[in-house]
Design a protein around this motif. Structure first.
Motif, PDB file in Angstrom:
ATOM      1  N   CYS A  81       0.835  -1.200   0.000  1.00 42.08           N
ATOM      2  CA  CYS A  81       0.000   0.000   0.000  1.00 42.08           C
ATOM      3  C   CYS A  81       0.868   1.247   0.000  1.00 42.08           C
ATOM      4  O   CYS A  81       2.056   1.199   0.274  1.00 42.08           O
ATOM      5  CB  CYS A  81      -0.943   0.009   1.199  1.00 42.08           C
ATOM      6  N   VAL A  82       0.221   2.357  -0.314  1.00 41.46           N
ATOM      7  CA  VAL A  82       0.834   3.675  -0.214  1.00 41.46           C
ATOM      8  C   VAL A  82      -0.089   4.496   0.686  1.00 41.46           C
ATOM      9  O   VAL A  82      -1.309   4.390   0.604  1.00 41.46           O
ATOM     10  CB  VAL A  82       1.044   4.324  -1.609  1.00 41.46           C
ATOM     11  N   SER A  83       0.511   5.268   1.587  1.00 42.10           N
ATOM     12  CA  SER A  83      -0.294   6.036   2.536  1.00 42.10           C
ATOM     13  C   SER A  83       0.305   7.429   2.722  1.00 42.10           C
ATOM     14  O   SER A  83       1.470   7.661   2.437  1.00 42.10           O
ATOM     15  CB  SER A  83      -0.380   5.320   3.885  1.00 42.10           C
ATOM     16  N   LEU A  84      -0.530   8.327   3.225  1.00 44.68           N
ATOM     17  CA  LEU A  84      -0.095   9.685   3.502  1.00 44.68           C
ATOM     18  C   LEU A  84      -0.372   9.984   4.968  1.00 44.68           C
ATOM     19  O   LEU A  84      -1.502   9.850   5.438  1.00 44.68           O
ATOM     20  CB  LEU A  84      -0.845  10.695   2.630  1.00 44.68           C
ATOM     21  N   HIS A  85       0.683  10.373   5.682  1.00 44.39           N
ATOM     22  CA  HIS A  85       0.588  10.742   7.092  1.00 44.39           C
ATOM     23  C   HIS A  85       0.853  12.238   7.194  1.00 44.39           C
ATOM     24  O   HIS A  85       1.895  12.714   6.739  1.00 44.39           O
ATOM     25  CB  HIS A  85       1.613   9.966   7.926  1.00 44.39           C
ATOM     26  N   LEU A  86      -0.081  12.958   7.769  1.00 41.68           N
ATOM     27  CA  LEU A  86       0.079  14.405   7.884  1.00 41.68           C
ATOM     28  C   LEU A  86       1.214  14.755   8.834  1.00 41.68           C
ATOM     29  O   LEU A  86       1.439  14.069   9.826  1.00 41.68           O
ATOM     30  CB  LEU A  86      -1.217  15.048   8.351  1.00 41.68           C
ATOM     31  N   VAL A  87       1.940  15.823   8.503  1.00 41.11           N
ATOM     32  CA  VAL A  87       3.085  16.286   9.279  1.00 41.11           C
ATOM     33  C   VAL A  87       2.806  17.713   9.733  1.00 41.11           C
ATOM     34  O   VAL A  87       2.350  18.547   8.954  1.00 41.11           O
ATOM     35  CB  VAL A  87       4.377  16.277   8.429  1.00 41.11           C
ATOM     36  N   ASN A  88       3.113  17.974  10.983  1.00 39.04           N
ATOM     37  CA  ASN A  88       3.040  19.337  11.506  1.00 39.04           C
ATOM     38  C   ASN A  88       4.479  19.767  11.795  1.00 39.04           C
ATOM     39  O   ASN A  88       5.027  19.455  12.848  1.00 39.04           O
ATOM     40  CB  ASN A  88       2.180  19.385  12.767  1.00 39.04           C
ATOM     41  N   PRO A  89       5.107  20.468  10.847  1.00 39.95           N
ATOM     42  CA  PRO A  89       6.506  20.859  11.043  1.00 39.95           C
ATOM     43  C   PRO A  89       6.614  22.109  11.908  1.00 39.95           C
ATOM     44  O   PRO A  89       5.719  22.949  11.913  1.00 39.95           O
ATOM     45  CB  PRO A  89       6.982  21.145   9.624  1.00 39.95           C
ATOM     46  N   PRO A  90       7.714  22.228  12.625  1.00 42.58           N
ATOM     47  CA  PRO A  90       7.927  23.470  13.372  1.00 42.58           C
ATOM     48  C   PRO A  90       8.187  24.618  12.396  1.00 42.58           C
ATOM     49  O   PRO A  90       8.749  24.416  11.316  1.00 42.58           O
ATOM     50  CB  PRO A  90       9.162  23.173  14.220  1.00 42.58           C
ATOM     51  N   PRO A  91       7.777  25.837  12.763  1.00 40.72           N
ATOM     52  CA  PRO A  91       7.918  26.984  11.843  1.00 40.72           C
ATOM     53  C   PRO A  91       9.350  27.207  11.356  1.00 40.72           C
ATOM     54  O   PRO A  91       9.549  27.620  10.215  1.00 40.72           O
ATOM     55  CB  PRO A  91       7.433  28.170  12.678  1.00 40.72           C
ATOM     56  N   LYS A  92      10.347  26.935  12.186  1.00 43.30           N
ATOM     57  CA  LYS A  92      11.725  27.210  11.760  1.00 43.30           C
ATOM     58  C   LYS A  92      12.200  26.284  10.640  1.00 43.30           C
ATOM     59  O   LYS A  92      13.252  26.516  10.058  1.00 43.30           O
ATOM     60  CB  LYS A  92      12.678  27.129  12.954  1.00 43.30           C
ATOM     61  N   THR A  93      11.438  25.241  10.325  1.00 43.07           N
ATOM     62  CA  THR A  93      11.833  24.327   9.247  1.00 43.07           C
ATOM     63  C   THR A  93      11.150  24.666   7.931  1.00 43.07           C
ATOM     64  O   THR A  93      11.347  23.971   6.949  1.00 43.07           O
ATOM     65  CB  THR A  93      11.497  22.870   9.618  1.00 43.07           C
ATOM     66  N   LEU A  94      10.354  25.715   7.907  1.00 47.92           N
ATOM     67  CA  LEU A  94       9.595  26.064   6.711  1.00 47.92           C
ATOM     68  C   LEU A  94      10.230  27.232   5.966  1.00 47.92           C
ATOM     69  O   LEU A  94      10.816  28.120   6.565  1.00 47.92           O
ATOM     70  CB  LEU A  94       8.157  26.425   7.083  1.00 47.92           C
ATOM     71  N   ALA A  95      10.096  27.191   4.662  1.00 46.11           N
ATOM     72  CA  ALA A  95      10.585  28.276   3.814  1.00 46.11           C
ATOM     73  C   ALA A  95       9.645  28.404   2.622  1.00 46.11           C
ATOM     74  O   ALA A  95       9.001  27.436   2.222  1.00 46.11           O
ATOM     75  CB  ALA A  95      12.003  27.983   3.340  1.00 46.11           C
ATOM     76  N   MET A  96       9.567  29.590   2.078  1.00 44.33           N
ATOM     77  CA  MET A  96       8.746  29.813   0.885  1.00 44.33           C
ATOM     78  C   MET A  96       9.638  29.687  -0.346  1.00 44.33           C
ATOM     79  O   MET A  96      10.692  30.320  -0.427  1.00 44.33           O
ATOM     80  CB  MET A  96       8.097  31.188   0.917  1.00 44.33           C
TER      81      MET A  96
END
Length: 144
Positions: A81-96
């Protein structure tokens, strides 16, 4: 399915499968040259895939279409199977990047554990069996 997700062009295997069907269902004996050709093609196929499994990404971070959500796309070959697990990353790991919010740091360490500052849902948001009959709308778009 391998051809549909862009792993391998299989037109020659389809042709050889017609020969196999004729042999299996019509009890026709193929010509010796055709048998040798089949063995050669399958030998090339096995050689091409011998170490390819080592390069298969069993998990990757994906951005969802809403532009602000992320998930771990997981391929489970044992469960099929293939599945998708939602991730809540910390803000410091995000970039636009190009107007899309992306995670720019690894989610897992080299030992394979998810970093504690990432929250990953244990239950998948969705899960699809890798079956031929549900490939069109379910899992092939994700594997592409």
């Amino acid at each position: 399915m391998l051809q549909e997700i862009g792993v391998l062009a299989l037109s020659i295997l389809k042709n050889l499968n017609l020969e196999r069907n004729a042999m299996e269902h019509d009890y026709r004996v193929p010509a010796l040259g055709r048998v040798q050709e089949t063995i050669d093609v399958l030998d090339l196929l096995v050689s091409a895939f011998r170490n390819r499994w080592k390069k298969i990404p069993y998990e990757c971070v994906v951005g969802l279409r809403d532009g602000k959500s992320h998930g771990l796309l997981r391929l489970d070959p044992l469960e099929g199977c293939v599945s998708l697990h939602l991730v809540n990353p910390p803000p410091k790991t995000l970039a636009m990047q190009h107007g899309i919010e992306t995670i720019w740091t690894p989610v897992r360490g080299v030992e394979g554990k998810i970093f504690p500052h990432f929250e990953v849902n244990d239950e998948p948001a969705w899960k699809y069996p890798l079956k031929f009959d549900n490939k069109k709308g379910a899992w092939t778009p994700w594997l592409r």
